[in-house]
Every structure is written in C-alpha cells, then in structure tokens.
Design an enzyme around this catalytic site. Structure first.
Site, PDB file in Angstrom:
ATOM      1  CB  CYS A 120     -29.291  81.961   2.905  1.00  0.00           C
ATOM      2  SG  CYS A 120     -29.346  81.874   4.690  1.00  0.00           S
TER       3      CYS A 120
ATOM      4  CG  HIS B 230     -33.710  80.590   4.598  1.00  0.00           C
ATOM      5  ND1 HIS B 230     -32.482  80.179   4.139  1.00  0.00           N
ATOM      6  CD2 HIS B 230     -34.522  80.659   3.516  1.00  0.00           C
ATOM      7  CE1 HIS B 230     -32.551  80.009   2.823  1.00  0.00           C
ATOM      8  NE2 HIS B 230     -33.781  80.300   2.426  1.00  0.00           N
TER       9      HIS B 230
HETATM   10  C1  NAG Z   1     -36.603  78.356   0.306  1.00  0.00           C
HETATM   11  O1  NAG Z   1     -36.302  77.147  -0.302  1.00  0.00           O
HETATM   12  C2  NAG Z   1     -36.287  76.048   0.589  1.00  0.00           C
HETATM   13  C3  NAG Z   1     -35.891  74.834  -0.202  1.00  0.00           C
HETATM   14  O2  NAG Z   1     -34.655  75.024  -0.804  1.00  0.00           O
HETATM   15  C4  NAG Z   1     -37.642  75.847   1.209  1.00  0.00           C
HETATM   16  O3  NAG Z   1     -37.584  74.803   2.155  1.00  0.00           O
HETATM   17  C5  NAG Z   1     -38.063  77.132   1.904  1.00  0.00           C
HETATM   18  O4  NAG Z   1     -39.371  77.011   2.387  1.00  0.00           O
HETATM   19  C6  NAG Z   1     -37.982  78.303   0.960  1.00  0.00           C
HETATM   20  N1  NAG Z   1     -38.240  79.499   1.717  1.00  0.00           N
HETATM   21  C7  NAG Z   1     -39.017  80.471   1.285  1.00  0.00           C
HETATM   22  C8  NAG Z   1     -39.208  81.559   2.250  1.00  0.00           C
HETATM   23  O5  NAG Z   1     -39.514  80.473   0.188  1.00  0.00           O
END
Ligand code: NAG
Ligand code: NAG
Ligand code: NAG
Length: 372
Positions: A46, A325
């Site tokens: 990511c 993330h």
């Molecule tokens: C990004 O996507 C994932 C699923 O692929 C999800 O669990 C996560 O909450 C999302 N994060 C944001 C910050 O949108």
C-alpha cells in the site's frame, strides 16, 4: 526527435477526457473520468500504491508518460537501463487508458523497483516518503539529460551577489542533473550562516527534492505554517557544532537559517511523524492543518518572491510505525474532484475530508510565482 512528436501528441489526444465529461453530475462524472483505477495490493504494497497514485495525478508527469516523451529522453541517455521509467510509464498509461475501472496489478513495476533497490524486496511495510525519494531518483537517473562528464572544477562564487551565486549554483547542478523529474520536483534552498562575532554572512545553495518538516509541538492542532516556521527558524550553532567563520578564520558561534531560493513546480512536503531513528511505536498524530488552496510561501522565500501553491495529493498513513495502512487522496487533474485511493478501491470524497491527523506526504503544485 522533434519529428516524432506530432504522432505522440495525436495518440495522447484520444486519452484526454472530453470537455463534456466535466459538466456531468458527480455520479456520472466518476463513470467518465479517467484515472480512477485502483492498484492491487501485492502484500503490504500500500505504501507503493499510495505514492504511485499521487504521482499518477501529477499532471505534468502523467502527460510526460502518456505522450511517451520519456522515450526521447531515454534514447538520448546511454548511461542507464531504462526499465524502471518504462514500467512506470506503462503503469501510468494503464491507469489513464483502461476502459474499465477495474484495478490493475503493479507487479511488473514492482519487479523493476526490486532490481534497483533490493531493500524494497519482499513484502514488508515500507515508508512511503523514502519510497518516493528512491523512485524519483531512479526515474531521474534514467531520463537524465545532464552530462556525465560535466565535472567542472569547484568555482569560487563568493564574490558574487547571492542571487547571482544561486543562479550559477543552479546551472552547475543542471549540467549534471537535468530531467523532467528535476524540472518538476527540485527546488533550491538557501542556507545562511551568520557569525556572532563579526556578523559576516556566508551563503550556500543546495537543491532539494522535498522538504521534511518537523511537527511543531502542541497539545492541540498546529498549522502547516507552524511547521514551516520551525523548519526555517534561526538555529544557533555552538559548542561542538561551531563552524569556521570565513572572515574570522576561526571557529565561531553562528546562526543558521534556511530560506527557499527557488520554488519547485511541485512541492512535496513530508511531515515528520516518525521519529528520526524510526524506533518502534513513536508516531506523532498531531493534526496539522494545511491549506488545500493558496498555500502562500512568500514569508519563507529568500527574497521578495510570491509563491502560491494548491494541494493536489496526499499520502495518508493510518496506524503506527509497526503496522499501518497507506491510502492516497488525489484531485483528478481533469475533473478537479477529489478521490480516495485505497489500493484497489477508488471512491469519491469531499475536499473537506482531505485534512486529517494521518496526512503524511503532501503534494502541492505551484500556481503563481513572481518577484514582487
Ligand atoms: C481500505 O480498504 C480496506 C478493505 O480493502 C478496508 O478494510 C479499510 O477500512 C479501508 N481503509 C480506508 C481508510 O478506507
Ligand atoms: C486517513 O486517515 C484518517 C485518520 O485520521 C482516517 O479516518 C481515514 O480513514 C484515512 N483515510 C483514508 C482514505 O485512508
Ligand atoms: C498571481 O500573480 C499575479 C501577478 O503578481 C497577481 O496579479 C495575481 O493576483 C496572483 N494570483 C493569485 C491567485 O495570487
């Protein structure tokens, strides 16, 4: 090379969204706007996807890839393999030309990244800003128009005015390092050293590819200007750090200060949320309030210069140093609307959501720069 240009231009025209799509309603708009393609996560990639989306939405860099102008620069450069730039351009082209909005895999690009930098090998979480630096440097090297042989002897510019000295230093830099990447991302920083004894001021000019800003300490929110002020604040060099004053010819207590001499077209601001040593867990989650429009940097300029920037992309880091993330927020260069890129998912967002305590790397584009 100029004879091939019209063909590239022609090819490019078909990629451009029609004017018509700009006037559609937001829901229809997202169906017709290009560049809304996600990148698959290949296992902790990511950080890479977030940076790739920020770069893909860098208007001039995108067009450089879409028009295949990089090929001309590659052909004129025999020093390096061309694989990283080629894969980067291919991926950018895919992101802007696929008919469906289905996510694409960056695996060919990742393979090239690993050839250049084995440290990005494997599937470990990495720092997005370090990756950005590495990537821009790698791309630059392959399309560098500068001469390998340009190793002019060290010249003494000290008798010149600061402005003249800055220009000469910049031109000297361009003799060796000159590419589309430099055109867009590199600026020049002035560092002034003032002797506390005799008041003599010596200046040094250095190129910068981004600015790493310390986050001002505060229990509440701070502004981007606070961070810039901290970055440019006068520092006292004393004790072991005493530099040699050129006039006194002796080690003296001095003050040092940074100002921006040359504003880059694209200003990358890195908020130092992770401690220097990147020891575990230390992440500052201070809310840094930054302007989305009209970031005015004139107070940080070396001389009377007006520099106004607009934000167009943010790499967002949620979580801690140990695990987190990355996502990206980007303003689509064609529609002007903001989107969230979360690996393979791309969704519209409001510009009011762009500011958060997780903003990590900010991408600003210069809109106005003039001497006053
Ligand atoms: C990004 O996507 C994932 C699923 O692929 C999800 O669990 C996560 O909450 C999302 N994060 C944001 C910050 O949108
Ligand atoms: C960015 O970070 C904020 C946390 O401050 C989080 O709420 C948000 O989901 C993140 N956005 C994305 C798209 O990752
Ligand atoms: C840009 O600079 C010009 C000339 O200095 C000025 O007239 C104009 O108002 C500036 N625009 C912005 C957005 O600051």
């Amino acid at each position: 090379p100029s004879s091939v240009m019209p063909i590239h231009r022609l090819v490019f025209i078909s990629f451009l969204p029609t004017k018509h799509s700009l006037s559609l309603s937001p829901s229809q708009n997202s169906k017709n706007t290009q560049g809304l393609v996600g990148l698959r996560n290949l296992g902790n990639t990511c950080f890479m996807n977030s940076i790739l989306q920020c770069l893909s939405n860098t208007h001039d860099l995108r067009d450089y890839c879409l028009r295949n102008t990089h090929r001309i620069d590659l052909n004129n450069n025999c020093r390096a393999k061309a694989a990283l730039m080629e894969e980067f351009a291919k991926l950018t082209q895919t992101l802007w030309t696929t008919a469906s909005n289905e996510a694409v895999s960056p695996s060919d690009f990742k393979t090239q990244v690993q050839k250049y930098a084995p440290r990005f090998m494997g599937y470990n979480q990495q720092d997005a800003q370090e990756f950005l630096r590495f990537l821009l440097d790698g791309l630059h090297n392959e399309v560098n128009r500068g001469s390998l042989r340009a190793r002019t002897p060290v010249e003494d510019f000290d008798h010149l005015s600061d402005d003249e000295k800055a220009k000469r230093m910049w031109n000297k830099y361009l003799e060796r390092e000159d590419s589309k990447v430099v055109d867009l991302f590199v600026g020049q920083l002035k560092s002034s050293l003032t002797c506390s004894e005799c008041g003599f001021c010596s200046t040094v000019f250095d190129p910068f590819w981004d600015l790493s800003l310390p986050i001002a300490k505060s229990s509440g929110e701070v502004t981007l200007n606070d961070c810039l002020r901290l970055f440019t604040k006068e520092d006292v060099l004393d004790g072991n750090e005493k530099p040699t004053c050129q006039r006194c010819k002796a080690k003296r207590k001095c003050t040092k200060k940074f100002t921006i001499q040359k504003f880059p077209k694209v200003l990358v601001l890195h908020l130092k949320r992770f401690s220097e040593a990147r020891v575990k867990t230390a992440k500052l989650s201070t809310f840094v309030n930054f302007p989305i429009k009209e970031l005015d940097l004139r107070q940080f300029a070396s001389d009377n210069m007006n520099a106004i920037y607009n934000l167009y992309a943010v790499s967002n880091h949620t979580g801690t140093t140990l695990g987190g993330h990355y996502t990206a927020y980007c303003r689509n260069p064609s529609s002007g609307e903001w989107y969230t890129y979360n690996d393979s998912r791309v969704s519209p967002m409001s510009s009011s959501q762009v500011r958060s305590s997780d903003a990590y790397v900010l991408f600003y584009e210069l809109t106005n720069c003039s001497r006053m």
